[in-house]
Design an enzyme around this catalytic site. Structure first.
Site, short mmCIF file in Angstrom:
data_model
loop_
_atom_site.label_atom_id
_atom_site.label_comp_id
_atom_site.label_asym_id
_atom_site.label_seq_id
_atom_site.Cartn_x
_atom_site.Cartn_y
_atom_site.Cartn_z
N LYS A 133 0.82 -1.22 0.00
CA LYS A 133 0.00 0.00 0.00
C LYS A 133 0.86 1.27 0.00
O LYS A 133 2.07 1.21 0.29
CB LYS A 133 -0.94 -0.04 1.20
CG LYS A 133 -1.93 -1.21 1.15
CD LYS A 133 -2.92 -1.15 2.32
CE LYS A 133 -3.90 -2.31 2.27
NZ LYS A 133 -4.92 -2.20 3.35
N ASN A 148 -1.98 0.13 6.86
CA ASN A 148 -1.47 -1.16 7.35
C ASN A 148 -0.61 -1.92 6.32
O ASN A 148 -0.53 -3.14 6.35
CB ASN A 148 -2.62 -2.01 7.90
CG ASN A 148 -3.69 -2.30 6.87
OD1 ASN A 148 -3.51 -1.95 5.70
ND2 ASN A 148 -4.77 -2.92 7.28
N HIS A 153 -2.11 -5.49 1.51
CA HIS A 153 -3.41 -6.14 1.32
C HIS A 153 -3.17 -7.61 1.03
O HIS A 153 -2.20 -7.96 0.38
CB HIS A 153 -4.13 -5.51 0.11
CG HIS A 153 -5.34 -6.28 -0.33
ND1 HIS A 153 -6.56 -6.15 0.28
CD2 HIS A 153 -5.51 -7.23 -1.31
CE1 HIS A 153 -7.43 -6.97 -0.30
NE2 HIS A 153 -6.83 -7.63 -1.26
N TYR A 211 -12.64 -1.60 -3.30
CA TYR A 211 -13.12 -1.69 -1.92
C TYR A 211 -14.64 -1.48 -1.82
O TYR A 211 -15.14 -1.08 -0.76
CB TYR A 211 -12.38 -0.67 -1.05
CG TYR A 211 -10.96 -1.11 -0.71
CD1 TYR A 211 -10.72 -2.18 0.15
CD2 TYR A 211 -9.86 -0.44 -1.24
CE1 TYR A 211 -9.43 -2.58 0.46
CE2 TYR A 211 -8.56 -0.84 -0.93
CZ TYR A 211 -8.36 -1.91 -0.07
OH TYR A 211 -7.08 -2.31 0.25
N GLU A 250 -9.63 -10.07 -7.71
CA GLU A 250 -8.68 -8.98 -7.49
C GLU A 250 -7.47 -9.09 -8.42
O GLU A 250 -6.97 -8.08 -8.92
CB GLU A 250 -8.24 -8.97 -6.02
CG GLU A 250 -9.39 -8.61 -5.09
CD GLU A 250 -9.07 -8.82 -3.62
OE1 GLU A 250 -9.97 -8.57 -2.80
OE2 GLU A 250 -7.95 -9.24 -3.28
P1 GDP Z 1 -8.12 -6.63 5.71
O1 GDP Z 1 -8.82 -7.76 4.98
O2 GDP Z 1 -7.28 -7.12 6.87
O3 GDP Z 1 -7.33 -5.73 4.80
O4 GDP Z 1 -9.25 -5.74 6.40
P2 GDP Z 1 -10.71 -5.26 5.92
O5 GDP Z 1 -11.15 -5.99 4.69
O6 GDP Z 1 -11.58 -5.28 7.13
O7 GDP Z 1 -10.48 -3.72 5.55
C1 GDP Z 1 -9.90 -3.35 4.32
C2 GDP Z 1 -8.95 -2.20 4.58
O8 GDP Z 1 -9.69 -1.06 5.01
C3 GDP Z 1 -7.93 -2.42 5.71
O9 GDP Z 1 -6.81 -3.19 5.31
C4 GDP Z 1 -7.56 -1.01 6.06
O10 GDP Z 1 -6.62 -0.43 5.16
C5 GDP Z 1 -8.90 -0.29 5.90
N1 GDP Z 1 -9.62 -0.20 7.19
C6 GDP Z 1 -10.23 -1.20 7.88
N2 GDP Z 1 -10.76 -0.74 9.03
C7 GDP Z 1 -10.48 0.59 9.07
C8 GDP Z 1 -10.77 1.65 10.00
O11 GDP Z 1 -11.40 1.44 11.05
N3 GDP Z 1 -10.29 2.89 9.67
C9 GDP Z 1 -9.61 3.15 8.52
N4 GDP Z 1 -9.18 4.40 8.28
N5 GDP Z 1 -9.32 2.19 7.63
C10 GDP Z 1 -9.74 0.93 7.89
#
Ligand code: GDP
Length: 139
Positions: A11, A114, A117, A51, A128
């Site tokens: 990222k 973070n 991905h 997303y 994807e």
């Molecule tokens: P992943 O599968 O571990 O990547 O997590 P998710 O699918 O739940 O979320 C997708 C991405 O959205 C995450 O990797 C983060 O970059 C972002 N994200 C998730 N939760 C949050 C949040 O509470 N705040 C913000 N700013 N970004 C978030």
């Protein structure tokens, strides 16, 4: 049966900080082979589509802004049990919860920024991967 390919992005936060090499090294040491890889930048429309599942979430705008603010590395990785093993290698979404030795523990700074991905299912890995590499011979 689980598939042998997953999709990843390094990222913008990690690219900005010069962590492409460190992350690719952890991916290689984890036993993954790079099938396709490119440095690219998502448009707002790309990030909104990628997303789309999160579009009702309060952080959606922030996520799209973050993911489009600079270059990313997109790659298709191959290994037995790729999706699950790669999710283990990257660690929990929130680096505060990520296990020692994971990519997010080492390189992520917050739940949003973070570093990497990783696809969450074989079906999404295929979708994807095609999103970024459709039409490429190697996919
Ligand atoms: P992943 O599968 O571990 O990547 O997590 P998710 O699918 O739940 O979320 C997708 C991405 O959205 C995450 O990797 C983060 O970059 C972002 N994200 C998730 N939760 C949050 C949040 O509470 N705040 C913000 N700013 N970004 C978030």
């Amino acid at each position: 049966m689980s598939g042998n390919r997953t999709f990843t992005m390094i990222k913008p936060d990690a690219v900005e900080k010069g962590h492409i090499g460190g992350i690719l090294n952890m991916i290689a040491e984890g036993g993954f082979r790079i099938v396709s890889m490119k440095l690219t930048q998502l448009t707002v429309a790309d990030a909104q589509q990628f997303y789309a599942i999160h579009k009702e979430r309060p952080f959606f705008g922030e996520l799209v802004e973050f993911m489009t603010r600079g270059p990313i590395v997109a790659a298709i990785l191959e290994k037995e049990n790729a999706v699950e093993d790669f999710r283990t290698l990257i660690g929990a979404t929130n680096p505060a919860d990520a296990a020692e030795g994971t990519i997010r523990k080492k390189y992520a700074t917050s739940i949003g920024e973070n570093a990497v991905h990783g696809s969450d299912s074989d079906e999404n890995a295929a979708i994807e991967g095609a999103f970024h590499f459709a039409g490429r011979e190697q996919f």
